[in-house]
Design an enzyme around this catalytic site. Structure first.
Site, mmCIF file in Angstrom:
data_model
loop_
_atom_site.group_PDB
_atom_site.id
_atom_site.type_symbol
_atom_site.label_atom_id
_atom_site.label_comp_id
_atom_site.label_asym_id
_atom_site.label_seq_id
_atom_site.Cartn_x
_atom_site.Cartn_y
_atom_site.Cartn_z
ATOM 1 N N GLU A 251 -20.307 -24.579 -61.109
ATOM 2 C CA GLU A 251 -20.279 -25.261 -62.490
ATOM 3 C C GLU A 251 -18.686 -25.076 -62.766
ATOM 4 O O GLU A 251 -18.500 -25.255 -64.180
ATOM 5 C CB GLU A 251 -21.225 -24.608 -63.498
ATOM 6 N N LYS B 261 -34.497 -17.181 -63.470
ATOM 7 C CA LYS B 261 -35.638 -17.857 -63.688
ATOM 8 C C LYS B 261 -36.881 -17.010 -63.349
ATOM 9 O O LYS B 261 -37.845 -17.105 -63.930
ATOM 10 C CB LYS B 261 -35.845 -19.132 -62.791
ATOM 11 N N ILE C 150 -37.531 -27.497 -56.104
ATOM 12 C CA ILE C 150 -37.258 -26.279 -55.295
ATOM 13 C C ILE C 150 -35.825 -25.853 -56.130
ATOM 14 O O ILE C 150 -34.805 -26.824 -56.197
ATOM 15 C CB ILE C 150 -36.604 -26.510 -53.958
ATOM 16 N N SER D 143 -27.561 -25.964 -64.643
ATOM 17 C CA SER D 143 -27.102 -27.149 -64.553
ATOM 18 C C SER D 143 -27.635 -28.177 -63.309
ATOM 19 O O SER D 143 -27.050 -28.872 -63.082
ATOM 20 C CB SER D 143 -25.497 -27.352 -64.530
ATOM 21 N N ILE E 38 -45.830 -32.761 -65.498
ATOM 22 C CA ILE E 38 -46.012 -34.099 -66.129
ATOM 23 C C ILE E 38 -45.767 -33.930 -67.571
ATOM 24 O O ILE E 38 -46.651 -33.256 -68.275
ATOM 25 C CB ILE E 38 -47.155 -34.824 -65.728
ATOM 26 N N ARG F 42 -43.112 -34.830 -71.435
ATOM 27 C CA ARG F 42 -41.923 -35.509 -72.160
ATOM 28 C C ARG F 42 -40.853 -34.137 -71.820
ATOM 29 O O ARG F 42 -41.144 -33.158 -72.077
ATOM 30 C CB ARG F 42 -42.168 -35.806 -73.273
ATOM 31 N N GLU G 129 -36.839 -23.939 -68.977
ATOM 32 C CA GLU G 129 -35.801 -23.009 -68.644
ATOM 33 C C GLU G 129 -35.037 -22.520 -70.171
ATOM 34 O O GLU G 129 -35.031 -23.599 -70.826
ATOM 35 C CB GLU G 129 -35.028 -23.387 -67.661
ATOM 36 N N SER H 221 -22.819 -33.362 -73.937
ATOM 37 C CA SER H 221 -24.012 -32.219 -73.733
ATOM 38 C C SER H 221 -24.736 -32.032 -75.025
ATOM 39 O O SER H 221 -24.444 -32.389 -76.086
ATOM 40 C CB SER H 221 -23.038 -30.594 -73.900
#
Length: 366
Positions: free
Chosen positions: A16, A141, A184, A191, A225, A227, A315, A326
């Site tokens: 990043e 994570k 995955i 990001s 699934i 929003r 996350e 951003s």
């Protein structure tokens, strides 16, 4: 009141790097120069730190794909200890003029995983954002999901594998547990770097190979699934949450390019078109997540809002992007906090936490 000097650290060795340069450019452009002087500390892709002139530190700055640091011969080193001599200009062997607070803008590994925060703690400087522990667990994570599940906060189902277990990743067995499609992900990347969506066995194994290029631990996660809702959080002991926004990806999923390169890659609907009850649920849960993961300063919490009203944490980003597209600064702007004011608040929160921690005893006997 005398001006404070803010050291802005950006760049870094992670995937990043270019995003970090864009974020730094926006912060440098928005910070109140009547209130703050700035010192620019760029981290090259080699990992070396250099001192930069604020007027000439970037090349190709208008091109997100080609943006880069200029060459600098002013390499710096960090020295633990007293605040008067923490950062040395190796070209002159002299300490850089007093830096009062650091604004780290190094995204990804070695920037928002606790590594940089540990260095800043060691050299005894206040810094913006989440501290070492909160940064480390939020970036990972796997551990973040474990902590959130323990707190009763819904997260997506997933399976974690380390590199030595690669031969144990069997398509049929994974799909039996998680269904199709799956996402995955490298566990310690942000990001959407190295993230892929798999609908077939071939895509599944290609995604595994890609994810292991960026980390030695990967997460295979069910597709939720719903929003895509984001909420920005700001504060230390008494944090506040922004109005939520909704991401409407214009590509198959919200990829790295959609976030930072293609201004048409996603549409931000903000404030999100939610019922008052759902808006309150998002804001309340974002604050809960922030506190459970030991965050301070800032974070952006990303959710999936399912049709049945269930809110699932996707996350947590402890150092979200500050580029011109951003979501973190945009959400605060919609909530009534301008970009310059947001930067000022973050700096003041850094001083507030430092003042609290510096009062703690570090020795038993005196």
């Amino acid at each position: 009141m005398s001006k404070k000097t803010v050291g802005i650290i950006f760049g870094g060795k992670s995937a990043e790097h270019e995003v970090s340069l864009q974020s730094a450019k926006n912060i440098v452009g928005a910070i109140n120069r009547d209130k703050y002087d700035i010192v620019l500390l760029g981290v090259a892709k080699t990992g070396k730190w250099f001192l930069y002139d604020p007027e000439t530190y970037l090349i190709n700055e208008s091109n997100p794909k080609e943006i880069a640091l200029t060459n600098s011969n002013r390499e710096v080193a960090v020295v633990p200890g007293e605040a008067s001599a923490q950062i040395i200009d190796l070209s002159t062997q002299a300490a850089i003029n007093q830096i009062d607070v650091i604004f780290p803008v190094v995204h990804g590994t070695l920037g928002e995983d606790g590594s940089l925060q540990g260095i800043l703690r060691t050299i005894n400087l206040p810094f913006v954002g989440v501290d070492l522990l909160g940064s480390a667990v939020s970036m990972d994570k796997d551990f973040a999901k474990r902590i959130l599940r323990d707190a009763g906060i819904p997260v997506a189902n997933g399976l974690v594998f380390k590199a030595y277990q690669k031969q144990d990743i069997i398509f049929d067995q994974v799909i039996e547990k998680l269904g199709l499609p799956v996402f995955i992900k490298p566990v310690n990347q942000g990001s959407s770097v190295g993230v892929s969506k798999a609908n077939t066995e071939n895509e599944f194994y290609k995604g595994i190979e890609s994810a292991f290029l960026y980390d030695d631990k990967i997460l295979i996660e069910e597709a939720v699934i719903g929003r895509e809702i984001e909420c920005a959080v700001l504060g230390n002991d008494n944090p506040i949450a922004s109005l939520p926004g909704e991401i409407l990806p214009q590509t198959e999923f919200y990829s790295y390019e959609s976030k930072y390169i293609d201004e048409n890659g996603a549409i931000l609907s903000a404030p999100a078109e939610l019922s008052p009850a759902d808006t309150e649920k998002v804001r309340t849960t974002a604050l809960q997540v922030f506190k459970v993961l030991d965050c301070e300063g800032l974070a952006r919490v990303d959710f999936f809002l399912q049709a049945n009203g269930r809110l699932v944490v996707n996350e947590v980003n402890t150092l979200p992007g500050f580029t011109k597209i951003s979501m973190y600064p945009r959400l605060w702007s919609l909530t009534g906090v301008s970009y310059p004011e947001l930067i000022d608040r973050l700096i003041q929160l850094a001083f507030e936490r430092y003042d609290r921690k510096v009062k703690l005893k570090s020795v038993v006997f005196e």
